[in-house]
Scaffold this motif. Sequence first.
Motif, PDB file in Angstrom:
ATOM      1  N   THR A  15       0.817  -1.199   0.000  1.00  0.00           N
ATOM      2  CA  THR A  15       0.000   0.000   0.000  1.00  0.00           C
ATOM      3  C   THR A  15       0.854   1.252   0.000  1.00  0.00           C
ATOM      4  OG1 THR A  15      -0.073   0.093   2.393  1.00  0.00           O
ATOM      5  CG2 THR A  15      -1.791  -1.185   1.299  1.00  0.00           C
ATOM      6  N   PHE A  19      -3.672   6.923   0.381  1.00  0.00           N
ATOM      7  CA  PHE A  19      -4.546   6.009  -0.345  1.00  0.00           C
ATOM      8  C   PHE A  19      -5.948   6.556  -0.474  1.00  0.00           C
ATOM      9  CE2 PHE A  19      -6.786   2.595  -1.881  1.00  0.00           C
ATOM     10  CZ  PHE A  19      -7.614   2.000  -0.971  1.00  0.00           C
ATOM     11  N   LEU A  20      -6.655   6.672   0.619  1.00  0.00           N
ATOM     12  CA  LEU A  20      -8.047   7.111   0.558  1.00  0.00           C
ATOM     13  C   LEU A  20      -8.238   8.376   1.373  1.00  0.00           C
ATOM     14  CD1 LEU A  20      -9.884   3.716   1.160  1.00  0.00           C
ATOM     15  CD2 LEU A  20      -9.562   4.861  -1.011  1.00  0.00           C
ATOM     16  N   GLY A  27      -7.270  11.276  -1.295  1.00  0.00           N
ATOM     17  CA  GLY A  27      -8.491  10.602  -1.705  1.00  0.00           C
ATOM     18  C   GLY A  27      -8.962  11.100  -3.040  1.00  0.00           C
ATOM     19  N   SER A  28     -10.261  11.386  -3.157  1.00  0.00           N
ATOM     20  CA  SER A  28     -10.812  11.768  -4.436  1.00  0.00           C
ATOM     21  C   SER A  28     -10.415  13.170  -4.858  1.00  0.00           C
ATOM     22  CB  SER A  28     -12.334  11.650  -4.401  1.00  0.00           C
ATOM     23  OG  SER A  28     -12.864  12.481  -3.394  1.00  0.00           O
ATOM     24  N   GLU A 162     -13.314   6.132  -5.053  1.00  0.00           N
ATOM     25  CA  GLU A 162     -12.105   6.953  -4.902  1.00  0.00           C
ATOM     26  C   GLU A 162     -11.287   6.874  -6.186  1.00  0.00           C
ATOM     27  OE1 GLU A 162     -11.425   8.872  -2.453  1.00  0.00           O
ATOM     28  OE2 GLU A 162     -12.746   8.218  -0.846  1.00  0.00           O
ATOM     29  N   ALA A 165      -7.484   6.624  -6.103  1.00  0.00           N
ATOM     30  CA  ALA A 165      -6.893   5.591  -5.266  1.00  0.00           C
ATOM     31  C   ALA A 165      -6.180   4.555  -6.134  1.00  0.00           C
ATOM     32  CB  ALA A 165      -7.973   4.918  -4.421  1.00  0.00           C
ATOM     33  N   ASP A 166      -5.305   3.792  -5.519  1.00  0.00           N
ATOM     34  CA  ASP A 166      -4.585   2.724  -6.213  1.00  0.00           C
ATOM     35  C   ASP A 166      -5.470   1.480  -6.234  1.00  0.00           C
ATOM     36  OD1 ASP A 166      -2.947   0.715  -7.120  1.00  0.00           O
ATOM     37  OD2 ASP A 166      -1.362   1.017  -5.636  1.00  0.00           O
ATOM     38  N   TYR A 167      -6.100   1.236  -7.376  1.00  0.00           N
ATOM     39  CA  TYR A 167      -7.055   0.121  -7.452  1.00  0.00           C
ATOM     40  C   TYR A 167      -6.388  -1.249  -7.393  1.00  0.00           C
ATOM     41  CZ  TYR A 167      -5.902   0.751 -12.470  1.00  0.00           C
ATOM     42  OH  TYR A 167      -5.259   0.925 -13.679  1.00  0.00           O
ATOM     43  N   PHE A 184     -14.781   0.555  -1.341  1.00  0.00           N
ATOM     44  CA  PHE A 184     -13.699   0.575  -2.327  1.00  0.00           C
ATOM     45  C   PHE A 184     -13.625  -0.754  -3.076  1.00  0.00           C
ATOM     46  CE2 PHE A 184      -9.157  -0.383  -3.173  1.00  0.00           C
ATOM     47  CZ  PHE A 184      -8.933   0.573  -4.162  1.00  0.00           C
ATOM     48  N   SER A 188     -13.209  -1.558  -7.008  1.00  0.00           N
ATOM     49  CA  SER A 188     -11.791  -1.467  -7.368  1.00  0.00           C
ATOM     50  C   SER A 188     -11.346  -2.560  -8.331  1.00  0.00           C
ATOM     51  CB  SER A 188     -10.924  -1.502  -6.110  1.00  0.00           C
ATOM     52  OG  SER A 188     -11.072  -2.732  -5.405  1.00  0.00           O
TER      53      SER A 188
END
Length: 269
Positions: A15, A19-20, A27-28, A162, A165-167, A184, A188
């Motif tokens: 991670t 992230f979120l 986040g977004s 998000e 974010a890293d899906y 998520f 994701s």
Amino acid sequence: MIRTKLCSSVIAISTLSVFLAGCGGSGSSGIETPVSGSTYTGVVVDGPLEGASVFADINRNGTKDAGEPATVTGKDGHYTLKVPSDIFQPPIIIEVPPTAIDADSGKPVGKYYRLGAPDGVYSVMNPITTMIKSLMDVNPGLKRTEAESIVRGYLNLSDTYEIYADYSIVARPDGVTTDKWDRFLSESGRARNIGRVTAAILGKYWENAQASYGGNIPKEKMGMIQALLTEAALKSVAPLAGALPNDGLVDTDTLTIPDPALSYEKLEA
């Protein structure tokens, strides 16, 4: 079309510290301020990509020029880029060579393509963030929130997903609530497959564009061609996006890529 063949394994990715929303990051909102004022860090994802070139496009001409800060992603897709402290939130461009290794498959991607994100977004670079930036480049005056909304609509992603974010991560980061993590995860996996399909489409479209220019796209054309090809890729993946699975990885070798209908004349227009 994509057949229903799926890869049987999902690669566990470490991670990011960002992230979120609500975890100390953007986040977004997608905006991060470098820790030192001159160091930018993030991850480049198709699956995570090793061996992708990352550079700060300080003069905003869409190409790597002498003196512009550059680095290469590591095996987990992460990068660290040092930028002069007097340069504020420059665009970051990712050049993915055919030799870059996709962690999802463990193999070279096979075709050149480029990724990016809106100015000020550095923690995650993937095909979805590239779509947002490209819509803004092709449509001057389009606000980032408007571009995000358009991309969500095309890709059938909810308003709460998000988008920066890293899906690819599969372990809940510290500080992320169970409810937020479950929301998520509900999208994701499909976002990851959207990224995989889009990367395959981009590789083909870049190959076509290079052929249109006799194998050598003029440097001054690279930025706008990136925007045009990514916009075309968004329209190509849109009819598939809603039906892509949220569990498992699609086999992009079964993908039939439509012709973007971007001739040399259209690219030059």
